[in-house]
Scaffold this motif. Structure first.
Motif, PDB file in Angstrom:
ATOM      1  N   LEU B  31       0.824  -1.208   0.000  1.00  0.00           N
ATOM      2  CA  LEU B  31       0.000   0.000   0.000  1.00  0.00           C
ATOM      3  C   LEU B  31       0.861   1.262   0.000  1.00  0.00           C
ATOM      4  O   LEU B  31       0.587   2.212  -0.733  1.00  0.00           O
ATOM      5  CB  LEU B  31      -0.936   0.008   1.205  1.00  0.00           C
ATOM      6  N   ARG B  32       1.903   1.243   0.818  1.00  0.00           N
ATOM      7  CA  ARG B  32       2.769   2.434   0.875  1.00  0.00           C
ATOM      8  C   ARG B  32       3.421   2.702  -0.471  1.00  0.00           C
ATOM      9  O   ARG B  32       3.479   3.837  -0.938  1.00  0.00           O
ATOM     10  CB  ARG B  32       3.845   2.244   1.944  1.00  0.00           C
ATOM     11  N   THR B  33       3.910   1.627  -1.094  1.00  0.00           N
ATOM     12  CA  THR B  33       4.553   1.793  -2.396  1.00  0.00           C
ATOM     13  C   THR B  33       3.534   2.234  -3.447  1.00  0.00           C
ATOM     14  O   THR B  33       3.815   3.106  -4.269  1.00  0.00           O
ATOM     15  CB  THR B  33       5.196   0.467  -2.838  1.00  0.00           C
ATOM     16  N   ALA B  34       2.371   1.625  -3.391  1.00  0.00           N
ATOM     17  CA  ALA B  34       1.345   1.918  -4.390  1.00  0.00           C
ATOM     18  C   ALA B  34       0.877   3.368  -4.289  1.00  0.00           C
ATOM     19  O   ALA B  34       0.813   4.078  -5.292  1.00  0.00           O
ATOM     20  CB  ALA B  34       0.161   0.973  -4.226  1.00  0.00           C
ATOM     21  N   THR B  47       1.547   1.536 -13.003  1.00  0.00           N
ATOM     22  CA  THR B  47       1.176   0.157 -13.302  1.00  0.00           C
ATOM     23  C   THR B  47       1.511  -0.743 -12.117  1.00  0.00           C
ATOM     24  O   THR B  47       2.385  -0.431 -11.309  1.00  0.00           O
ATOM     25  CB  THR B  47       1.940  -0.358 -14.542  1.00  0.00           C
ATOM     26  N   LEU B  48       0.812  -1.871 -12.072  1.00  0.00           N
ATOM     27  CA  LEU B  48       1.097  -2.838 -11.017  1.00  0.00           C
ATOM     28  C   LEU B  48       2.487  -3.419 -11.201  1.00  0.00           C
ATOM     29  O   LEU B  48       3.158  -3.765 -10.227  1.00  0.00           O
ATOM     30  CB  LEU B  48       0.027  -3.931 -11.005  1.00  0.00           C
ATOM     31  N   ASN B  49       2.922  -3.535 -12.432  1.00  0.00           N
ATOM     32  CA  ASN B  49       4.306  -3.942 -12.660  1.00  0.00           C
ATOM     33  C   ASN B  49       5.260  -2.965 -11.988  1.00  0.00           C
ATOM     34  O   ASN B  49       6.255  -3.375 -11.387  1.00  0.00           O
ATOM     35  CB  ASN B  49       4.595  -3.993 -14.161  1.00  0.00           C
ATOM     36  N   GLY B  50       4.951  -1.688 -12.117  1.00  0.00           N
ATOM     37  CA  GLY B  50       5.790  -0.666 -11.496  1.00  0.00           C
ATOM     38  C   GLY B  50       5.811  -0.785  -9.986  1.00  0.00           C
ATOM     39  O   GLY B  50       6.874  -0.686  -9.355  1.00  0.00           O
ATOM     40  N   VAL B  51       4.641  -1.021  -9.408  1.00  0.00           N
ATOM     41  CA  VAL B  51       4.550  -1.186  -7.955  1.00  0.00           C
ATOM     42  C   VAL B  51       5.385  -2.396  -7.532  1.00  0.00           C
ATOM     43  O   VAL B  51       6.200  -2.325  -6.609  1.00  0.00           O
ATOM     44  CB  VAL B  51       3.089  -1.373  -7.511  1.00  0.00           C
ATOM     45  N   ASN B  56      10.622  -5.228  -5.445  1.00  0.00           N
ATOM     46  CA  ASN B  56      11.477  -6.359  -5.824  1.00  0.00           C
ATOM     47  C   ASN B  56      10.699  -7.668  -5.898  1.00  0.00           C
ATOM     48  O   ASN B  56      11.216  -8.730  -5.531  1.00  0.00           O
ATOM     49  CB  ASN B  56      12.649  -6.503  -4.837  1.00  0.00           C
ATOM     50  N   ILE B  57       9.481  -7.578  -6.353  1.00  0.00           N
ATOM     51  CA  ILE B  57       8.716  -8.789  -6.628  1.00  0.00           C
ATOM     52  C   ILE B  57       8.106  -8.660  -8.022  1.00  0.00           C
ATOM     53  O   ILE B  57       8.447  -7.738  -8.761  1.00  0.00           O
ATOM     54  CB  ILE B  57       7.594  -9.029  -5.585  1.00  0.00           C
ATOM     55  N   TYR B  63      -1.187 -10.143  -6.092  1.00  0.00           N
ATOM     56  CA  TYR B  63      -2.542 -10.697  -5.999  1.00  0.00           C
ATOM     57  C   TYR B  63      -2.686 -11.669  -4.834  1.00  0.00           C
ATOM     58  O   TYR B  63      -3.763 -12.196  -4.593  1.00  0.00           O
ATOM     59  CB  TYR B  63      -2.931 -11.351  -7.333  1.00  0.00           C
ATOM     60  N   ASN B  64      -1.602 -11.906  -4.119  1.00  0.00           N
ATOM     61  CA  ASN B  64      -1.727 -12.628  -2.860  1.00  0.00           C
ATOM     62  C   ASN B  64      -2.299 -11.743  -1.768  1.00  0.00           C
ATOM     63  O   ASN B  64      -2.754 -12.239  -0.730  1.00  0.00           O
ATOM     64  CB  ASN B  64      -0.360 -13.157  -2.415  1.00  0.00           C
ATOM     65  N   TYR B  65      -2.254 -10.423  -1.996  1.00  0.00           N
ATOM     66  CA  TYR B  65      -2.661  -9.492  -0.942  1.00  0.00           C
ATOM     67  C   TYR B  65      -3.869  -8.636  -1.335  1.00  0.00           C
ATOM     68  O   TYR B  65      -4.569  -8.126  -0.468  1.00  0.00           O
ATOM     69  CB  TYR B  65      -1.476  -8.594  -0.588  1.00  0.00           C
ATOM     70  N   PHE B  66      -4.080  -8.506  -2.632  1.00  0.00           N
ATOM     71  CA  PHE B  66      -5.204  -7.689  -3.098  1.00  0.00           C
ATOM     72  C   PHE B  66      -5.875  -8.358  -4.288  1.00  0.00           C
ATOM     73  O   PHE B  66      -5.223  -9.066  -5.048  1.00  0.00           O
ATOM     74  CB  PHE B  66      -4.715  -6.294  -3.487  1.00  0.00           C
ATOM     75  N   ARG B  67      -7.145  -8.089  -4.415  1.00  0.00           N
ATOM     76  CA  ARG B  67      -7.888  -8.753  -5.482  1.00  0.00           C
ATOM     77  C   ARG B  67      -7.792  -8.027  -6.809  1.00  0.00           C
ATOM     78  O   ARG B  67      -7.995  -8.614  -7.869  1.00  0.00           O
ATOM     79  CB  ARG B  67      -9.369  -8.866  -5.089  1.00  0.00           C
TER      80      ARG B  67
END
Lengths: 220, 220
Positions: B31-34, B47-51, B56-57, B63-67
């Motif tokens: 969340l902080r990064t996003a 983008t989610l790729n950017g997040v 470093n994932i 998607y393990n943490y958010f839908r």
DNA sequence: ACTTTTTCTTACCCTTAGGTAATATATTCA
DNA sequence: TGAATATATTACCTAAGGGTAAGAAAAAGT
């Protein structure tokens, strides 16, 4: 008006000009529709297909008037910005104290914020613009800031405004004004004129220099 | 920390809880990064790729943490909203005049607006949320409006605030505050505390009831 | 009426990015 | 160590929508 009946020798320029005018009218229609949709749905969710549909044309037709979606966005911003800068120029040329000028720009700025092109100044994201356009918008924002600070500074100098932190005062006033672009709804019970009149007083009331008592404390 | 060496009979709950904690920490890191990236680049350009890259994932790990991406956006908003509502609850429970309560909430609200999650309350577009989530956010905004208006109303009732248009006064104050979310930069020369302190005075100074002229009370 | 220019439509391309399936890798626990 | 679980990765799908090409339709000019 039928000019053929009056002028027997019509200039060959007239048709050209009328064509130009028709073109510009269509261009503006696109902008009005686009800014409306951008405000309703947000820039990214609003599609050019959607804009075209509202105009009863198809998407590629838009490209006769604009080079890209971003181009449209930037033009919407430009129109709002120009309106503000025009009023700033007028205000600069105005006679009177800094406080008077500040009151004037606050009122007119409030009115602009209650219009779609005005709201586009604060509802759109600068990072949706290309680097050159972004630079232009940021420079524009700085000019507005500078103008407001200038009136406050002048007011302090000419004694119409109580000394204060110029930067934060300008931020506070501009914030209250820009927020109009977020909450104002044309179908609400407040007219732009009412808001303008109220805010021009409200946002400057606390700044006016009060008649000097022995120890002047906090401004009203 | 190796708990096996210390506690010979470890509760079967402990590992589970520690795993829960680690999970929540990762969630919050996302969340902080996003929110940071959303603020930097705007929700759609980020983008989610950017997040994921900043963490470093890879994207699917998120998607393990958010839908969904929208889920992340909504949670960012929720955190900011919760912070504000907590402060409103505190302020409601506070003793003192309406003016005092207003000063209090203005100061704390200013501080929140100078944080990323606070800024997300005004920098994100409600139309990027699903219908149910949008309803929640709009209800939240209304609650904030209502709280501010309530303090002003109370202040007028208890005589600490000069009678005024409650709605427009609240809009003006909230506008100045919300604008902080647009101009505040952590690396600037103003700290959140400075802004909070200044605004809590500045935005309420014009409202305080002045000594009645009839009684001719000169300021000491 | 015929040509030229402008404007618009149909059909299409193609990148981007959110989201998923299958699978590998840690981690927990017995 | 080995089964179960949690967590991550690689590879992929897919929709959406900005943008373009080719040519039809309309308007202007002669």
């Amino acid at each position: 008006m039928d000019t053929r009946a009056i002028s027997p020798e019509p200039s060959p320029w007239l048709p050209f000009e009328s064509r130009r005018r028709a073109r510009d009218e269509k261009r503006e229609a696109v902008l009005r529709t686009a800014v409306q949709l951008f405000l309703e749905q947000g820039y990214h969710r609003a599609t050019l297909n959607g804009v075209a549909e509202r105009l009863n044309i198809t998407k590629p037709a838009l490209y006769n008037y604009f080079r890209s979606k971003e181009d449209i966005l930037f033009e919407c911003w430009s129109i709002g910005q120009e309106r503000v800068e025009d009023r700033i120029s007028e205000t600069d040329a105005m006679p009177g104290s800094g406080l008077l000028k500040l009151r004037n720009i606050v009122g007119t700025y409030a009115g602009i914020m209650a219009s779609a092109f005005g709201a586009s100044l604060v509802r759109f994201n600068v990072s949706d613009l290309s680097e050159p356009n972004r630079k232009v918008t940021l420079a524009g924002k700085r000019r507005i800031d500078r103008a407001f600070r200038g009136y406050i500074r002048q007011g302090i100098a000419d004694g119409s405004i109580e000394p204060c932190d110029i930067k934060l005062t300008a931020f506070a006033i501009l914030g209250a004004l820009n927020w109009i672009g977020h909450w104002y709804k044309p179908d609400g019970d407040l007219t732009p004129d009412q808001i303008a009149e109220d805010f021009s007083v409200r946002l400057t009331a606390g700044l006016a220099k009060r008649p000097q008592k022995k120890k002047a404390r906090k401004p009203a």
